[in-house]
Structures are given as structure tokens and as C-alpha cells.
Scaffold this motif. Structure first.
Motif, PDB file in Angstrom:
ATOM      1  N   ASP A 516       8.577  -2.648  -0.880  1.00 38.33           N
ATOM      2  CA  ASP A 516       8.113  -1.502  -1.653  1.00 38.33           C
ATOM      3  C   ASP A 516       8.133  -0.241  -0.797  1.00 38.33           C
ATOM      4  O   ASP A 516       8.453  -0.286   0.397  1.00 38.33           O
ATOM      5  CB  ASP A 516       6.687  -1.774  -2.150  1.00 38.33           C
ATOM      6  CG  ASP A 516       6.353  -1.014  -3.420  1.00 38.33           C
ATOM      7  OD1 ASP A 516       7.151  -0.164  -3.840  1.00 38.33           O
ATOM      8  OD2 ASP A 516       5.273  -1.272  -3.993  1.00 38.33           O
ATOM      9  N   VAL A 517       7.762   0.874  -1.407  1.00 37.68           N
ATOM     10  CA  VAL A 517       7.549   2.148  -0.721  1.00 37.68           C
ATOM     11  C   VAL A 517       6.051   2.412  -0.712  1.00 37.68           C
ATOM     12  O   VAL A 517       5.382   2.268  -1.737  1.00 37.68           O
ATOM     13  CB  VAL A 517       8.285   3.300  -1.435  1.00 37.68           C
ATOM     14  CG1 VAL A 517       7.868   4.642  -0.856  1.00 37.68           C
ATOM     15  CG2 VAL A 517       9.786   3.110  -1.324  1.00 37.68           C
ATOM     16  N   GLU A 518       5.539   2.825   0.442  1.00 39.13           N
ATOM     17  CA  GLU A 518       4.085   2.938   0.563  1.00 39.13           C
ATOM     18  C   GLU A 518       3.703   4.155   1.402  1.00 39.13           C
ATOM     19  O   GLU A 518       4.418   4.525   2.343  1.00 39.13           O
ATOM     20  CB  GLU A 518       3.509   1.671   1.200  1.00 39.13           C
ATOM     21  CG  GLU A 518       1.991   1.652   1.278  1.00 39.13           C
ATOM     22  CD  GLU A 518       1.480   0.316   1.795  1.00 39.13           C
ATOM     23  OE1 GLU A 518       0.561   0.323   2.637  1.00 39.13           O
ATOM     24  OE2 GLU A 518       1.997  -0.729   1.369  1.00 39.13           O
ATOM     25  N   GLN A 519       2.565   4.761   1.048  1.00 36.61           N
ATOM     26  CA  GLN A 519       1.960   5.804   1.876  1.00 36.61           C
ATOM     27  C   GLN A 519       1.031   5.109   2.859  1.00 36.61           C
ATOM     28  O   GLN A 519      -0.124   4.852   2.560  1.00 36.61           O
ATOM     29  CB  GLN A 519       1.181   6.799   1.018  1.00 36.61           C
ATOM     30  CG  GLN A 519       0.463   7.882   1.817  1.00 36.61           C
ATOM     31  CD  GLN A 519       1.427   8.774   2.559  1.00 36.61           C
ATOM     32  OE1 GLN A 519       2.210   9.497   1.948  1.00 36.61           O
ATOM     33  NE2 GLN A 519       1.390   8.724   3.881  1.00 36.61           N
ATOM     34  N   THR A 520       1.548   4.725   4.013  1.00 31.77           N
ATOM     35  CA  THR A 520       0.697   4.087   5.012  1.00 31.77           C
ATOM     36  C   THR A 520      -0.266   5.129   5.588  1.00 31.77           C
ATOM     37  O   THR A 520      -0.018   6.324   5.536  1.00 31.77           O
ATOM     38  CB  THR A 520       1.533   3.474   6.141  1.00 31.77           C
ATOM     39  OG1 THR A 520       2.318   4.501   6.747  1.00 31.77           O
ATOM     40  CG2 THR A 520       2.445   2.391   5.605  1.00 31.77           C
ATOM     41  N   GLY A 521      -1.343   4.674   6.126  1.00 30.91           N
ATOM     42  CA  GLY A 521      -2.337   5.595   6.669  1.00 30.91           C
ATOM     43  C   GLY A 521      -3.213   6.230   5.619  1.00 30.91           C
ATOM     44  O   GLY A 521      -3.891   7.219   5.873  1.00 30.91           O
ATOM     45  N   ALA A 522      -3.215   5.677   4.378  1.00 33.35           N
ATOM     46  CA  ALA A 522      -4.051   6.237   3.320  1.00 33.35           C
ATOM     47  C   ALA A 522      -5.497   5.795   3.451  1.00 33.35           C
ATOM     48  O   ALA A 522      -6.380   6.351   2.809  1.00 33.35           O
ATOM     49  CB  ALA A 522      -3.510   5.831   1.945  1.00 33.35           C
ATOM     50  N   THR A 523      -5.750   4.770   4.275  1.00 34.12           N
ATOM     51  CA  THR A 523      -7.106   4.324   4.579  1.00 34.12           C
ATOM     52  C   THR A 523      -7.186   4.011   6.058  1.00 34.12           C
ATOM     53  O   THR A 523      -6.171   3.707   6.698  1.00 34.12           O
ATOM     54  CB  THR A 523      -7.489   3.065   3.773  1.00 34.12           C
ATOM     55  OG1 THR A 523      -6.588   2.002   4.104  1.00 34.12           O
ATOM     56  CG2 THR A 523      -7.439   3.333   2.275  1.00 34.12           C
ATOM     57  N   LEU A 524      -8.393   4.071   6.608  1.00 33.97           N
ATOM     58  CA  LEU A 524      -8.577   3.719   8.011  1.00 33.97           C
ATOM     59  C   LEU A 524      -8.607   2.212   8.199  1.00 33.97           C
ATOM     60  O   LEU A 524      -7.942   1.658   9.064  1.00 33.97           O
ATOM     61  CB  LEU A 524      -9.874   4.341   8.537  1.00 33.97           C
ATOM     62  CG  LEU A 524      -9.793   5.806   8.978  1.00 33.97           C
ATOM     63  CD1 LEU A 524     -11.179   6.346   9.291  1.00 33.97           C
ATOM     64  CD2 LEU A 524      -8.897   5.964  10.203  1.00 33.97           C
TER      65      LEU A 524
END
Length: 821
Positions: A516-524
Motif C-alpha cells: 500500500d501507500v502510507e503516510q508513515t510518521g503519522a503517530t509516535l
């Protein structure tokens, strides 16, 4: 009140019914006046508009109206049902001054009611079962849902075509006077054990019977949570996630008016009768009366009805009755608790809604018989076939209160209703709106709310998914999805499975794969949910360029265990490959030879501990539904080991993370939600394995993110963050005349983070992200207006520092939708 024609068609089980309005000679309504059948203990009080409804199974010929400062009036009833009465109370000639006092604000000085209330405070001790070392009692609980305000237009509505037979079960509420139709009933009989020395309590279900919607454990648990146990002696009583000021609170004299109305014997105990009602509108308060014993100063009976002006959504009426019995001269034990809520989209009297009713009876108290601590810690199998399939003979002998004719008819009526195709269709539509899935056979298609998304890498994203679903209590579940981006013209997918091996310990094995495509770093705090996806990855609209996206191929496998209630241990093995999803974003790093690499391959082993005291769930299958979401503490501790040269792994490292979230109900000033997160990566790793401070470039207010930060604006390997969000619940706006009727709620927030990044990690960086850690604590704050149209909150966010960062956003506006009481 409901107009007279509604009462003509209702059930005639009650022998005497009266309704109407009480006024003074000038035509002003008399609120909180006493209405009682002559020579009885059956009565009520008028509401804020002076209206009343009273019924009894007995036949009475007279009804008495009284209020302090007015002459008592007795009216002879010529018919069994007398509606739309208009009763005029004359002022007492010798008490004209008192009328001014008692019809509005009551004096706090020289008020005998408050003198009695102070006696209640002085003599308040641990009440009931809390006065003993150990206790055991039987508990019978009956939950019921009723469709209310039944009229001819509703009966003839096309919605109910082919289902008209259900209206044969209509009856009239003795509390509101509205007609209603029972649509669901659940009975449960339990044995409750408690030890005050060990501070332990355990409830063992002995029998359960229900009718209505299939797989309704979530509904039952939801209603139970709404009507959670409470102690009327507490300063604040929590219902619907709101803190109401108790009429017995030590702060009660600041929010209630009290009037000493009467004194009489109640079950051979001389008691005083005190009426109370709110001093101000729009606050979370009650009106009603209570009887208090003249020697022990313990409550014998209490009635509480929520103020109609209370800042409460979707709830038109709340009514509570409690009765106590005397064990000896000083101990009062609760014997009956009745709770009624009228849920409606509108608060107007003629609007239709649903009653939620809980009746709880207590009996067979036994004290001071200790049990070993292991008795309380041992988990009970949450499902035993015989408990949920008791025969009719069992219920005839075990019920503490017989079902009335309407309640008996519910079982038969709903068994018939479930065979009607039209009802099945309506039920499926409702279930889809609640769960987000549409059921086709044994497969759920959805979630329907995530079909469309957008990001810079994929453009418009279309997603379809599904899961197996035989019952709510399936021991195993498979879930899949497929997605396609119209810009990158690539197919993405995910598949996962889980299997509950042991119901008692909740031993579960799981695994899956996602590309998939993901926005990593969206949570600590990292998540190893193989199908998890943040809103940041596919928000339809974003602030600035949302191009810092990563292509991820993640495979996981592991198992979890719940050795005690709400304590979950988990071991997960994972393997992921990461590379940039756009040409404008780089995750490049220098390898040990000094060459630039653009792809990361990384296996990990994570051991985690998750403790959620107070969390309530329904179901006993591989997936459980959380009933009181957001209303319990969360403690998480995770240790991750990255493996190099295993399956081609690129890095060796260790990561330690912790999180603690706790909601706080702070008496009369609202509710605070707090979260602390800490973490550290102990070895050099590249950008994708570090801990970026989670920014938020969406227009949604996302808790645990920093609204005024861009993604990857701050990067750290060691961090500590604090999030605070307080909802005043309208306590400030309710005092402003122009805003009072809007029922708006004030919300404030504060967010701060500290972080560091080592020189070794900086040396690895070959990406187009310049590392900056918040070594000077970064903070931001917000003020918000909630409960707009009852479903929306808007937040105004302000950045506190680092204002010189390139492109720093000093101010922003975000919002969030949600349903809350």
C-alpha cells in the motif's frame, strides 16, 4: 403533553390516569408542584412548564395539588382517565412573601431543607454493602427499548406496511405520558460477590434471555454502559459520559433550590420529603424529590429527572427512581433502581423517539463470608450455552419481578417480526449505517465510508474490501481489500486473518500482508496492525503538499494472550520493505559503504503489553466490540528488536516506547483527556525507522497529532510528548443569554513535545528532509466550539514557537464530526 386523541388508542391496563398543567391566578405555570392521589403514596411533580402526568394501577377518585406558598387544592375525578386538566392554585393570603421565595430562588439561610441536607452530609458514611467486609447478593436486570409517541400517522406510515400487528403492544409511560411500543427486551440474572478488604468485585451471570435484534450483545452492553452503576451520595453522577451534579452533593446548594415539603412514615420510618430543582438553566442538573430518615439521615427514596434545558444531545428525558430497605436501624440497602431515558433527535414533546429503560432489583443479601483472592482473579468463560438458553420454568421461578402483559407480548411479537422481509431490509440498512459494512450472506462488504480517498502519490483512490461474518462471536475472521490509484495506476491490496484458539485466555494467532501507500510518521507510537491506515494517508483535502508518502509492503504474524481482564500481551514478527511513493520525497540513506540506498528491508520482533483498566467489551469471538470507547485509561509498553542480515534485514536496533492515556471527569467543570508518550531508538537508523513528530496537514482535528506541524518537520530518536484536551461541556456558554439556547460546548487544547536526534542518525541521512529535533520544547494550543448542530466541532489552533521555520503555519482551523451525548 401528548394530545388527548393519543390516549384514546392506548392500552387501558392502568385504572386511573390524569394529565394537565398547573398555573397560578395570573396564568403563570407553577413548576415543581406536588401532584398526588388522595390517601396514597403515588405522586409526581410538575415540570418546568407546570405540566404533569400521573397514572396508577389502582382506582382513585381524588387528586391533590400543592406547593409551598399556595393553597392546597383537591379535585374530584369523575372519570378513570382525565386529560388536559388546567389547575389553578391560589396564593395563601398569609404567605404572599413566601410565594416570591419558593417560586424561584430559594434562600440558603434559615432554610430547613438545607439544614436537613447538611445532616445527610454529616452522617454520610460508606453506604449499603460498603459497610461490610464481604457481601453477596442476587441481581435481576431488565433492559428494554421502546418506540415512543405512537400516533395514527405512524401506524399508517408506509414504513410499517405489513408490520401493523406490532402496534397491538402499545402502552403509556407513567413518567412522560407518551404512548410507546416495546421493540426489544433483555433479562439477566446474576450473583454478585464483593470483598471490600481486597477491593474486588465479581459478577457471575446465571441466566440471560432476550428478544429483538439478533446478535444484540453490543446493544445490551451499550445500554448497560449508559446506565452505569452510581451512588446518589456522590457529588457527581456520571451518565452518558457527562457529570451531573447530584442533589445530595455538597456543592448542591450552589446549583439547586431545596424546599421542605412534607414529613410522613415511609415503611415505618419517619422521613422528611424534600423537593429540589435547578437554580439555573442549561446545566447538568436534576429536579425531583427525596425522602430522608429523621434519625439515620439516610435516603429512603429518591426520584431524579434531568432538567429539560440540560446541555445533553439526543436525550429528551432522563428519569431515575431508587428505593432502599432497612436492614437494621442504621443500614439502608438498595432494593430497586429504575432508569428511563427518552432518546430523540429533537427535544420537542411531539417528536418521536426511543425509550431506553433499565430496571434492576437486588435481593438475598449475605455478608461477611470471605472468598480467596484467586476467586476474583480467575476468569470465567464469557459464553456458556446453558446460561443463554434457560427454559421458561427457570425464568418463572427466578424473576424478582413478573413481566407485565406488554413485556410478555414482546417476545412473541418480535419472533414474528423477524420473519417479515420488510423488517429484514430496514434492519440491514440500519446495521450498515452503524457498522459501516453491508452484509451479503456470510460476508461483510466495506467499510463503505472508505471507498474514496486522495493523496499526492495515488491521486483519487478507490478501495473495496470485505470480511467474513457469520456471527458477532466468530472464532476466526478473514479480511481483504483492494485499492487502485488513478494517478499512479497501481493496484494495492491487503489480507489478514485471526483465529481465537482459547476463549477463556483469549489466546489468538494472527497474520497478514499489505502492499500500500502510507503516510508513515503519522503517530509516535508504532502500530503493527497489518491493515491499519491513518486518515493522513488518504485525506481528500490537505494543507500544503501531502507528498511525503511511502510505499510499504508489510507482512506480520504473531499471537496475543489476555491472562487477566483487559491485560493483553502480544508478540509480533514483521517484515517490511519501504521506499518513497513520490518523486518529490526521499527516504535515502548512506549504507555502511557510504553508498546511497533508496529502499529499506527490515524484519522486526516486537513484544508489547497493553493494559486498559475499565474497558468494556461485548462478544466472545475473535473480535470484540468496545462499548465505552474513549472512557478508559490506556497503558502501552512496547519493545522492538530490528534484525540485520535476517531475511536481508538492513539494520540492527532496539526501540522502547510507552504511552499512557487517561480521561478525567472533573466534577462540575467538564472532562479532560490526557496523553503522555515517550520513546527512544537506541541505535543509528535512517529516516523511515526514526520517530518523526506527527504533524497534521489535514483539515481534521486529530488527537495525538500536532495540527500546526507539517509531516517530518521535526525528526527525533528520543522523544516525550504531552497532549491535553478539556471539554467544559457548555458550562461557560450556558451563562451567556445569547448563546444559552444553542447548547454549544467550549473545548481547549494544549500539545507539547521534546525530542533529540543523535549525530550518528544525522550522518546516515541522505534524504531531502533536513533533520530538526524539538530540543526547545515545541508547543501549540487551541480553542474550540463544539456541539455545532450537535455533530460538529471547530478548533482554532495556534503555534507557540519555532515560528521562523520555513513555511511555519502560525494559525490554522480544523474540525471534527462526531456523535456525543
Amino acid at each position: 403533553m401528548v394530545v388527548a386523541c393519543f390516549f384514546v388508542v392506548i392500552s387501558t391496563l392502568a385504572q386511573t390516569k390524569v394529565s394537565g398543567v398547573v398555573k397560578d391566578p395570573t396564568g403563570m405555570s407553577v413548576a415543581f408542584a406536588n401532584v398526588i392521589f388522595k390517601d396514597s403514596n403515588e405522586g409526581t411533580i410538575t415540570n418546568e412548564d407546570g405540566r404533569f402526568y400521573l397514572e396508577s394501577d389502582e382506582t382513585y377518585t381524588d387528586v391533590i395539588f400543592s406547593f409551598v406558598g399556595y393553597e392546597t387544592k383537591e379535585i374530584v375525578l369523575t372519570e378513570r382517565s382525565t386529560y388536559k386538566m388546567e389547575v389553578i392554585l391560589e396564593e395563601e393570603a398569609a404567605s404572599l412573601d413566601e410565594v416570591v421565595i419558593f417560586s424561584g430562588k430559594q434562600s440558603k439561610k434559615n432554610n430547613p431543607a438545607i439544614d436537613i441536607l447538611r445532616k445527610v452530609w454529616e452522617n454520610r458514611r460508606e453506604n449499603g454493602v460498603k459497610k461490610f467486609k464481604q457481601y453477596t447478593y442476587d441481581k435481576y436486570e431488565k433492559l428494554e427499548f421502546d418506540l415512543n409517541t405512537i400516533d395514527s400517522a405512524l401506524i399508517k406510515s408506509p414504513v410499517f406496511k405489513g408490520m401493523e400487528f406490532i402496534f397491538d403492544q402499545t402502552d403509556t409511560s407513567k413518567i412522560t405520558g407518551n404512548t410507546y411500543l416495546p421493540i426489544f427486551i433483555n433479562e439477566a440474572l446474576s450473583k454478585v460477590y464483593g470483598d471490600n478488604l481486597l477491593n474486588e468485585e465479581k459478577e457471575v451471570l446465571d441466566g440471560n434471555k432476550n428478544s429483538g435484534f439478533s446478535n444484540n450483545q453490543t446493544l445490551i452492553a451499550f445500554v448497560k454502559d449508559l446506565y452505569s452503576d452510581y451512588d446518589v451520595y456522590d457529588n457527581y453522577l456520571k451518565f452518558f459520559d457527562k457529570a451531573f451534579t447530584s442533589p445530595l452533593s455538597k456543592t448542591g446548594i450552589d446549583v439547586y433550590n431545596y424546599v421542605l415539603l412534607d414529613s410522613a412514615y415511609r415503611d415505618n420510618k419517619w422521613c422528611y420529603n424534600i423537593v429540589y430543582y435547578p437554580r439555573r438553566k442549561n446545566e447538568l442538573t436534576f429536579k425531583g424529590d427525596f425522602w430522608v430518615n429523621d434519625s439515620t439521615w439516610a435516603i429512603k427514596e429518591i426520584n431524579m429527572q434531568a432538567s429539560k434545558s440540560a446541555n445533553l444531545n439526543w436525550v429528551r428525558e432522563v428519569y431515575i427512581e431508587q428505593e432502599f430497605d432497612v436492614l437494621n436501624d442504621s443500614i439502608f440497602l438498595i432494593t430497586r433502581d429504575y432508569f428511563l431515558s427518552d432518546f430523540s433527535l429533537r427535544k420537542k414533546e411531539g417528536a418521536r423517539g426511543v425509550y431506553g429503560k433499565r430496571t434492576t432489583l437486588y435481593d438475598n443479601y449475605v455478608f461477611d463470608i470471605p472468598k480467596d483472592k484467586s476467586f476474583y482473579s480467575n476468569q470465567v468463560d464469557p459464553y456458556q450455552f446453558q446460561v443463554y438458553n434457560r427454559d421458561d420454568e427457570y425464568w418463572k421461578t427466578k424473576r424478582m419481578e413478573a413481566l407485565n402483559n406488554d413485556e410478555k407480548g414482546v417476545y412473541k411479537m418480535l419472533d414474528t417480526l423477524k420473519t417479515v422481509p420488510r423488517f429484514k431490509a430496514l434492519y440491514n440498512i440500519g446495521a450498515t449505517l452503524v457498522s459501516g459494512y453491508y452484509q451479503i450472506g456470510n460476508v461483510d462488504v466495506g467499510p463503505v465510508f472508505s471507498v474514496f480517498g486522495f493523496n499526492e502519490a495515488e491521486g483519487l483512490r478507490i478501495r473495496l474490501g470485505g470480511r467474513t461474518y457469520f456471527t458477532q462471536n466468530d472464532p476466526w475472521r478473514l479480511e481483504v481489500f483492494g485499492a487502485y490509484g488513478l494517478r499512479d495506476e497501481r493496484f494495492k491490496y491487503g489480507v489478514s486473518g485471526k483465529w481465537l484458539l482459547d476463549r477463556k485466555s483469549r489466546l489468538t494467532v494472527f497474520g497478514g500482508n499489505r502492499k500500500d501507500v502510507e503516510q508513515t510518521g503519522a503517530t509516535l507510537t508504532n502500530s503493527n496492525d497489518v491493515l491499519g491506515r491513518s486518515l493522513a494517508s488518504s485525506s481528500l483535502i490537505s494543507v500544503g503538499a501531502n507528498d511525503r508518502l511511502t510505499r510499504i509492503n508489510l507482512t506480520t504474524a504473531g499471537f496475543s494472550l489476555e491472562p487477566s481482564k483487559n491485560l493483553i500481551t502480544r508478540i509480533t514478527g514483521s517484515y517490511r520493505t519501504l521506499k518513497s511513493a513520490t518523486d518529490t520525497f526521499s527516504i535515502d540513506y548512506f549504507d555502511e559503504n557510504g553508498d546511497v540506498q533508496s529502499t529499506i528491508s527490515q524484519p522486526e520482533i516486537e513484544v508489547s503489553l497493553n493494559y486498559t483498566p475499565g474497558r468494556k467489551t461485548s462478544g466472545y469471538g475473535v473480535e470484540q466490540t468496545i462499548i465505552n470507547d474513549g472512557d478508559y485509561s490506556i497503558f502501552y509498553l512496547g519493545y522492538t528488536l530490528g534484525l540485520k542480515n535476517v531475511l536481508g534485514g538492513d539494520f540492527d536496533y532496539k526501540r522502547l516506547q510507552g504511552l499512557y492515556t487517561r480521561p478525567w471527569n472533573i466534577g462540575g467543570i467538564g472532562r479532560l483527556l490526557s496523553t503522555v508518550e515517550v520513546g527512544k531508538v537506541f541505535d543509528p537508523v535512517p529516516l523511515s525507522l526514526l520517530n518523526p513528530v506527527p504533524g497534521n496537514q489535514t483539515y481534521f482535528s486529530l488527537y495525538n497529532s500536532f495540527t500546526q506541524l507539517d509531516y517530518y518537520e521535526f525528526v527525533s530518536d528520543t522523544y516525550a510528548s504531552l497532549h491535553l484536551q478539556h471539554n467544559f461541556g457548555g458550562r461557560l456558554f450556558s451563562r451567556i443569554p445569547g448563546l444559552r439556547k444553542l447548547n454549544l460546548r467550549e473545548v481547549i487544547g494544549f500539545r507539547a513535545v521534546y525530542g533529540e536526534v543523535s549525530d550518528e542518525n544525522i550522518a546516515l541521512n541522505a534524504s531531502n528532509i533536513v533533520y530538526q529535533a524539538p530540543t526547545e520544547i515545541y508547543y501549540e494550543y487551541s480553542v474550540g466550539i463544539g456541539n455545532i448542530f450537535k455533530i460538529f466541532r471547530i478548533d482554532f489552533n495556534f503555534r507557540g514557537n519555532y515560528l521562523s521555520n520555513p513555511g511555519a503555519r502560525k494559525f490554522g482551523v480544523t474540525g471534527v464530526f462526531g456523535f456525543s451525548f
